[in-house]
Scaffold this motif. Structure first.
Motif, PDB file in Angstrom:
ATOM      1  N   MET A   1       9.915  18.642  13.193  1.00 48.42           N
ATOM      2  CA  MET A   1       9.742  19.250  14.515  1.00 48.42           C
ATOM      3  C   MET A   1      10.096  20.744  14.445  1.00 48.42           C
ATOM      4  SD  MET A   1       9.917  18.241  18.145  1.00 48.42           S
ATOM      5  CE  MET A   1      10.084  19.321  19.555  1.00 48.42           C
ATOM      6  N   ILE A   2       9.181  21.577  14.860  1.00 49.40           N
ATOM      7  CA  ILE A   2       9.407  23.021  14.816  1.00 49.40           C
ATOM      8  C   ILE A   2       9.620  23.567  16.236  1.00 49.40           C
ATOM      9  CG2 ILE A   2       8.362  25.259  14.253  1.00 49.40           C
ATOM     10  CD1 ILE A   2       6.918  23.692  11.940  1.00 49.40           C
ATOM     11  N   SER A  55       0.225  27.461  16.345  1.00 53.25           N
ATOM     12  CA  SER A  55      -0.102  26.048  16.580  1.00 53.25           C
ATOM     13  C   SER A  55       0.834  25.086  15.837  1.00 53.25           C
ATOM     14  CB  SER A  55      -1.552  25.776  16.177  1.00 53.25           C
ATOM     15  OG  SER A  55      -1.746  26.157  14.829  1.00 53.25           O
ATOM     16  N   ASP A  56       1.689  25.616  14.957  1.00 52.30           N
ATOM     17  CA  ASP A  56       2.666  24.755  14.279  1.00 52.30           C
ATOM     18  C   ASP A  56       3.860  24.425  15.181  1.00 52.30           C
ATOM     19  OD1 ASP A  56       1.239  24.707  11.856  1.00 52.30           O
ATOM     20  OD2 ASP A  56       2.102  26.637  11.256  1.00 52.30           O
ATOM     21  N   ILE A  57       4.006  25.171  16.273  1.00 46.05           N
ATOM     22  CA  ILE A  57       5.173  24.982  17.153  1.00 46.05           C
ATOM     23  C   ILE A  57       5.052  23.645  17.896  1.00 46.05           C
ATOM     24  CG2 ILE A  57       6.374  25.894  19.207  1.00 46.05           C
ATOM     25  CD1 ILE A  57       5.271  28.688  18.371  1.00 46.05           C
ATOM     26  N   ASP A  58       6.150  22.877  17.900  1.00 49.11           N
ATOM     27  CA  ASP A  58       6.149  21.573  18.575  1.00 49.11           C
ATOM     28  C   ASP A  58       6.866  21.608  19.923  1.00 49.11           C
ATOM     29  OD1 ASP A  58       4.924  19.997  16.418  1.00 49.11           O
ATOM     30  OD2 ASP A  58       6.750  20.543  15.319  1.00 49.11           O
ATOM     31  N   LEU A  86      -0.482  25.514  24.107  1.00 49.09           N
ATOM     32  CA  LEU A  86      -0.418  24.580  22.970  1.00 49.09           C
ATOM     33  C   LEU A  86      -0.349  23.127  23.414  1.00 49.09           C
ATOM     34  CD1 LEU A  86       2.253  26.461  20.798  1.00 49.09           C
ATOM     35  CD2 LEU A  86      -0.187  26.259  20.269  1.00 49.09           C
ATOM     36  N   LYS A  87      -0.179  22.922  24.715  1.00 50.84           N
ATOM     37  CA  LYS A  87       0.063  21.577  25.270  1.00 50.84           C
ATOM     38  C   LYS A  87       1.297  20.944  24.610  1.00 50.84           C
ATOM     39  CE  LYS A  87      -3.593  21.986  27.864  1.00 50.84           C
ATOM     40  NZ  LYS A  87      -3.331  23.424  28.119  1.00 50.84           N
ATOM     41  N   LYS A  88       2.355  21.747  24.527  1.00 47.92           N
ATOM     42  CA  LYS A  88       3.628  21.295  23.960  1.00 47.92           C
ATOM     43  C   LYS A  88       4.727  21.510  25.006  1.00 47.92           C
ATOM     44  CE  LYS A  88       2.048  19.985  20.082  1.00 47.92           C
ATOM     45  NZ  LYS A  88       1.816  20.815  18.898  1.00 47.92           N
ATOM     46  N   PRO A  89       5.828  20.741  24.931  1.00 49.71           N
ATOM     47  CA  PRO A  89       6.846  20.844  25.988  1.00 49.71           C
ATOM     48  C   PRO A  89       7.648  22.152  25.957  1.00 49.71           C
ATOM     49  CG  PRO A  89       7.540  19.327  24.275  1.00 49.71           C
ATOM     50  CD  PRO A  89       6.123  19.688  23.964  1.00 49.71           C
TER      51      PRO A  89
END
Ligand SMILES: [Zn+2]
Lengths: 234, 341
Positions: A1-2, A55-58, A86-89
């Motif tokens: 997880m990044i 895009s690697d960011i989670d 990114l559709k990430k939290p």
């Protein structure tokens, strides 16, 4: 997880990239530069250095307040826009808790604060390892804060650049119970921000749109408007 | 070697310079694919004007929502975009910063170039969304923050030949509306009242001879003094008569100066831009004189006159073609000057 961490709640800036609990890179600076100018280039530079793409960011952790209204808005806007793109939290963390985390090993009470002018502060207090909040974060007069801390009759470690403004008053009130964090612990660190949330359940991406800073104060004009409405209703 | 294909320029534009949070998608500088505006008027009405701190707070609440809506309405993905454009200034600094930082973050994630647009260039280029611009062109930009005459010899060339020395026209409208106890924003109310009036109170005109500059603070004071004198005499003012007198003064000065400049610079087209160009009295007056002179005159439709992102996207499309690119260090510039690109 990044994780990407963003801290712009006051004048200092901190950005960090943490992978699987390891800090890959972190920048902490106290140069009084405009966050609007520095935040995005710094994020770009750090990701390049660790060979990661956006895009690697989670997940993104950001200081959500209290602090400088403009500083908070820049951090939160950048964080929520990257997260939404990114559709990430995106997870908000108290800027006072992040600062207090610098002194989390202190055996006693840890009090972090920012100057809010006219002898007022934004402050919160925690026990060792931040396991318990003994004073909820709030906008409070420095005198009232010190009274509350004095009643606890325990050693208190003060953290934050603005502590210097009130040092005399603190010593006067708390005497030998007052401790002051060394200068290397006075700046908030974005890696701490991530550390505080990485084991928590993540919010859903649907919540990104409604993510806003915690200002802890309504705008002056709104306060006056409410006062006027109340007067009108009497 | 691959075959050369013409590709559309598709710009996502963002505008947050005042109290509208807006996003739009524009194709080739002329076609609006989507145009989303979240207005704060309902919230700001309480304060009788725009409170910067409140405006900034609303922008943070709305920013990703309007960008998402602009993409959804256009049925597009970020990968369909050519560039991201955003208003760099002038405007309220705290408000500008929200759009700018969102635009930079979006551009960074999707690896798109970013273009910073001058708000007034945006207002002028709203006309490119209606019909092609003909040069030399004269633009009268009138809004709550601006009253300017801008000469354009070609795309991207701007010369401010006249500007207000004190209040903007729209600002004068809002202040006079307050004197007449009308709700914010006052412009449309004064416009409507002026049309209903059968008489006008005579107010002065500030001509500032030998200059294309404007001044509206004297007129505003004249209205305030008039009301004050009537109050002292215990007489009621007729708001419609005041509105008409005020509007006639503003419109006559704006029309006369725009006409004079249009003739001196021998322009092919005159355009009106900015929120106040939605004013019926001003529109009618300008239409009449330029029809008589045989000079093309255009005003964009109402929703392109008030602040929006479509106009920012239109200007940015021409900037993109001209090779203009911004940096991730872009900052809000509240007093940004209108310069050629
Ligand atoms: Zn405008």
């Amino acid at each position: 997880m990044i994780w990407l961490g963003i801290e712009t709640s006051n004048a200092p800036l901190s950005i960090a990239v943490v992978k699987d609990g390891q800090v890959l890179i972190e920048i902490v600076q106290n140069l009084k530069l405009t966050h609007s100018v520095t935040v995005m280039p710094t994020i770009q530079e750090l990701l390049e250095k660790v060979n990661l793409k956006p895009s690697d960011i989670d997940g993104i952790a950001v200081s959500e307040g209290p602090g400088s209204y403009t500083g908070l808005r820049i951090g939160v806007t950048v964080a929520k826009t990257i997260a939404w793109s990114l559709k990430k939290p995106v997870v908000g963390v108290s800027s006072l808790k992040v600062l207090a985390a610098n002194a989390q090993l202190f055996n006693g009470i840890i009090c972090s604060l920012f100057d809010a002018r006219r002898q007022n502060v934004y402050a919160a207090s925690y026990t060792e390892n931040l396991s318990e909040t003994v004073i909820e974060e709030q906008h409070i007069s420095i005198d009232e804060l010190l009274e509350k801390l004095k009643e606890m009759s325990k050693p208190v470690m003060f953290v934050g650049l603005d502590v210097a403004i009130f040092k005399e008053k603190i010593v006067e009130c708390l005497g030998e119970l007052a401790y002051f964090a060394p200068t290397s612990l006075q700046l908030p660190r974005a890696s701490k921000l991530i550390e505080l949330v990485q084991n928590e359940p993540l919010p859903s991406v649907e919540e990104i749109h409604s993510f806003v800073p915690k200002y802890h104060r309504i705008a002056q004009a709104e306060a006056e408007w409410i006062k006027e409405q109340k007067r009108g209703n009497q | 070697m691959g075959e050369f294909t013409m590709k559309d320029t598709i710009i996502l534009a963002i505008e947050t310079s005042c109290d509208e949070t807006a996003a739009a998608i524009i194709r080739n500088g002329t076609e609006i694919i989507s145009n989303v505006v979240a207005s704060q008027i309902e919230s700001q009405k309480r304060f009788g004007g725009v409170v910067p701190e409140i405006a900034s707070r609303h922008h943070v609440e709305q920013i990703t929502i309007v960008i998402e809506e602009a993409l959804e309405k256009a049925n597009m993905q970020p990968s369909d975009l050519t560039a991201v454009a955003v208003t760099e200034g002038p405007g309220l600094v705290g408000a500008l910063l929200i759009g700018i930082n969102a635009a930079k973050a979006f551009a960074f994630v999707h690896n798109l170039p970013i273009i910073g647009v001058h708000h007034i260039a945006g207002h002028i280029y709203a006309n490119a969304l209606v019909q092609p611009m003909q040069f030399p062109l004269l633009a009268l930009v009138v809004s709550g923050g601006h009253t300017e005459l801008v000469l354009m010899k070609e795309h991207g060339s701007f010369e401010v030949i006249g500007e207000t020395r004190d209040d903007a026209a729209g600002e004068a409208y809002d202040k006079v509306a307050r004197v007449l106890n009308m709700p914010y924003p006052g412009g449309p109310h004064i416009d409507r009242l002026a049309h209903e009036a059968d008489e006008a109170v005579e107010f002065p005109r500030a001509w500032l001879e030998d200059s294309y500059d404007f001044s509206f603070s004297g007129l505003k004071s004249a209205v305030i003094n008039y009301k004050h004198n009537m109050d002292q005499r215990g007489e009621e003012i007729n708001p419609a008569h005041v509105a008409r007198g005020f509007q006639e003064s503003v419109v006559e000065v704006l029309t006369t100066k725009t006409l004079r400049a249009a003739k001196e610079y021998n322009v092919k087209q005159v355009i009106a831009a900015g929120g106040v160009s939605a004013n019926k009295g001003l529109r009618t007056s300008l239409e009449q004189v330029f029809e008589q002179e045989g000079i093309a005159f255009t005003v964009p439709p109402l929703k392109l006159c008030t602040d929006n992102a479509a106009m920012i996207g239109a200007a940015a499309s021409y900037m993109y073609e001209a090779g203009v690119r911004g940096e991730l260090s872009m900052n809000g510039v509240p007093g940004k000057e209108l310069k050629s690109w």
